[in-house]
Design an enzyme around this catalytic site. Structure first.
Site, PDB file in Angstrom:
ATOM      1  N   GLY A 197      11.908  -4.880  -0.465  1.00 26.63           N
ATOM      2  CA  GLY A 197      13.008  -5.753  -0.886  1.00 26.63           C
ATOM      3  C   GLY A 197      14.360  -5.391  -0.293  1.00 26.63           C
ATOM      4  O   GLY A 197      15.130  -6.269   0.110  1.00 26.63           O
ATOM      5  N   THR A 234       4.810  -0.835 -16.355  1.00 27.46           N
ATOM      6  CA  THR A 234       5.510  -2.091 -16.675  1.00 27.46           C
ATOM      7  C   THR A 234       6.271  -2.579 -15.445  1.00 27.46           C
ATOM      8  O   THR A 234       6.959  -1.808 -14.777  1.00 27.46           O
ATOM      9  CB  THR A 234       6.467  -1.869 -17.861  1.00 27.46           C
ATOM     10  OG1 THR A 234       5.685  -1.386 -18.954  1.00 27.46           O
ATOM     11  CG2 THR A 234       7.152  -3.156 -18.262  1.00 27.46           C
ATOM     12  N   CYS A 322      15.425   7.177   7.453  1.00 25.34           N
ATOM     13  CA  CYS A 322      14.568   7.937   6.549  1.00 25.34           C
ATOM     14  C   CYS A 322      14.231   9.303   7.129  1.00 25.34           C
ATOM     15  O   CYS A 322      13.933  10.229   6.416  1.00 25.34           O
ATOM     16  CB  CYS A 322      13.272   7.181   6.277  1.00 25.34           C
ATOM     17  SG  CYS A 322      13.523   5.431   6.151  1.00 25.34           S
TER      18      CYS A 322
HETATM   19  N1  PLP Z   1       8.148   1.105   7.126  1.00 28.86           N
HETATM   20  C1  PLP Z   1       9.164   0.940   7.993  1.00 28.86           C
HETATM   21  C2  PLP Z   1       8.882   0.427   9.356  1.00 28.86           C
HETATM   22  C3  PLP Z   1      10.468   1.260   7.612  1.00 28.86           C
HETATM   23  O1  PLP Z   1      11.477   1.109   8.473  1.00 28.86           O
HETATM   24  C4  PLP Z   1      10.697   1.758   6.305  1.00 28.86           C
HETATM   25  C5  PLP Z   1      12.053   2.157   5.881  1.00 28.86           C
HETATM   26  O2  PLP Z   1      12.979   2.247   6.659  1.00 28.86           O
HETATM   27  C6  PLP Z   1       9.603   1.883   5.448  1.00 28.86           C
HETATM   28  C7  PLP Z   1       8.339   1.559   5.883  1.00 28.86           C
HETATM   29  C8  PLP Z   1       9.786   2.384   4.046  1.00 28.86           C
HETATM   30  O3  PLP Z   1      10.344   1.386   3.238  1.00 28.86           O
HETATM   31  P1  PLP Z   1      11.041   1.787   1.847  1.00 28.86           P
HETATM   32  O4  PLP Z   1      12.383   2.317   2.178  1.00 28.86           O
HETATM   33  O5  PLP Z   1      11.130   0.497   1.083  1.00 28.86           O
HETATM   34  O6  PLP Z   1      10.160   2.761   1.192  1.00 28.86           O
END
Ligand code: PLP
Length: 380
Positions: A197, A234, A322
């Site tokens: 989202g 939930t 990330c």
């Molecule tokens: N997959 C890809 C290609 C992404 O770029 C990301 C997050 O940057 C994710 C998965 C993980 O998504 P989330 O941040 O909603 O866990």
């Protein structure tokens, strides 16, 4: 402020914030309860599922709501591999850790293997062909690479799967592609699709896994049996309301303008800084997503330029948000054969449909101004 880090996360729209507010004030009931207002919450969830399936052209699919894209990927990969004694799982060299980690840690009988990329950061189909046989149980491929914006050849991968290992499941991580790059799940015969989202102007804390009839997924979260037993707990009804609003109000008519903005940014940067090098497919080609541009401006290091731009109220990314805390050189750029020096100067500009051409001019000019100063002090 100019925000060009939409692949890290997006700003929720006013419509999304209003939908969350309504869901919390008026629709706070537990969807499992039996009285009418709770059923209204349940209905919202159904409408959200229908909307997602409509966008993916997959009317017969099932949708499980999760806490994020990571959970959706984990549910599919770990939930599929858990019941297998042996076999191989393949994932692309640029896969997000949300996909790579559950593949690599799948358990003793499962061998995880990386599918090489070509120089553009797309799956090398010839090499993939040589990797496919009946032992392959699951193939994981991202729709759009989060660092370079390369659109992966999912249809071609599905065709290879059909020919060489028809029983293997095909999981698509659609987190960076959903809504911004059209995807027809029925046509390409993917078995599952993960989305998130907060990448599409909804909120953090909501994602979804879409899957078809060939999937046999054992749930990761056990408990009260919500989501048809696939994800107990939930339901996050305000998050689901946000997701529904984000999907139904997504400005599809702005996608082309967003792409033009990205191309404008690219051309302006090249004009002002001829040494700038693209990491990924030609930004003007159909192989590149409309919202991601990855450019190296040697010899200035990514972090140095990121902070120089930050000082001017311009926010961009370097590689994947990330993983950027722990990884020095991006695995994706390495897999593409990009030289370490070029990779260390990579900047990711990721747009949303609300960015403007004027913003692109400001970013390119600010970049040039800092480049002129910083390149004199950077070691080549
Ligand atoms: N997959 C890809 C290609 C992404 O770029 C990301 C997050 O940057 C994710 C998965 C993980 O998504 P989330 O941040 O909603 O866990």
């Amino acid at each position: 402020m100019i925000y060009l880090d939409n692949s890290a996360t997006t700003r929720p729209t006013d419509a999304v914030r209003a939908a969350v507010d309504t869901a919390m004030r008026e629709g706070f009931f537990n969807p499992s309860a039996l009285y009418a207002p709770a059923m209204a919450a349940e209905k919202e969830m159904r409408l959200c599922r229908e909307e997602i399936l409509k966008q993916l052209h997959f009317p017969s699919g099932k949708v499980v709501f999760t806490g994020c894209g990571t959970e959706a990927d984990n549910l599919m990969i770990s939930g599929t591999l858990a019941s297998l004694r042996e076999g191989r799982v393949l994932y692309t060299a640029g896969e997000h850790p949300a996909v790579k980690e559950p593949c690599v840690h799948a358990g003793s009988g499962i061998t995880a293997q990386e599918i090489p990329f070509d120089r553009d950061g797309r799956v090398d189909l010839e090499k993939l062909e040589g990797m496919l046989d009946e032992d392959v149980k699951l193939i994981c491929v991202m729709q759009v690479n989060n660092e370079t914006g390369a659109i992966q050849p999912v249809n071609e991968i599905a065709a290879l799967r059909d020919r060489l290992c028809p029983k293997a499941l095909l999981h698509v991580d659609g987190v960076q592609g959903f809504l911004r790059v059209p995807f027809d799940m029925s046509k390409c015969r993917a078995d599952s699709y993960a989305l998130s989202g907060h990448k599409i102007h909804a909120v953090k804390g909501i994602g979804a896994l879409v899957y078809g009839p060939r999937c046999r997924i054992s749930p990761r979260m056990l408990g009260g049996g919500q989501e048809s037993g696939m994800r107990s707990g939930t339901e996050n009804t305000p998050g689901i309301a946000a997701l529904k609003e984000a999907v139904t109000t997504f400005p599809f008519d702005q996608i082309d303008a967003m792409r033009q903005c990205k191309i404008h940014l690219y051309r302006r940067i090249k004009e002002l800084i001829p040494a700038a090098a693209v990491n990924g497919p030609d930004p003007e080609s159909g192989l590149a997503a409309p919202h991601v541009l990855n450019i190296s401006i040697e010899p200035v290091r990514s972090e140095t330029m990121l902070h120089a731009l930050e000082g001017e109220g311009i926010y961009v990314g370097i590689g994947s948000a990330c993983s950027s805390h722990k990884q020095k050189v991006s695995a994706t750029l390495r897999a593409m054969g990009i030289a370490p020096k070029q990779a260390e100067s990579a900047l990711r500009f990721s747009l949303c449909p609300y960015n403007t051409v004027e913003e692109m001019d400001t970013v390119a000019e600010t970049l040039k101004r800092h480049y002129d100063v910083l390149s004199r002090f950077s070691r080549r």
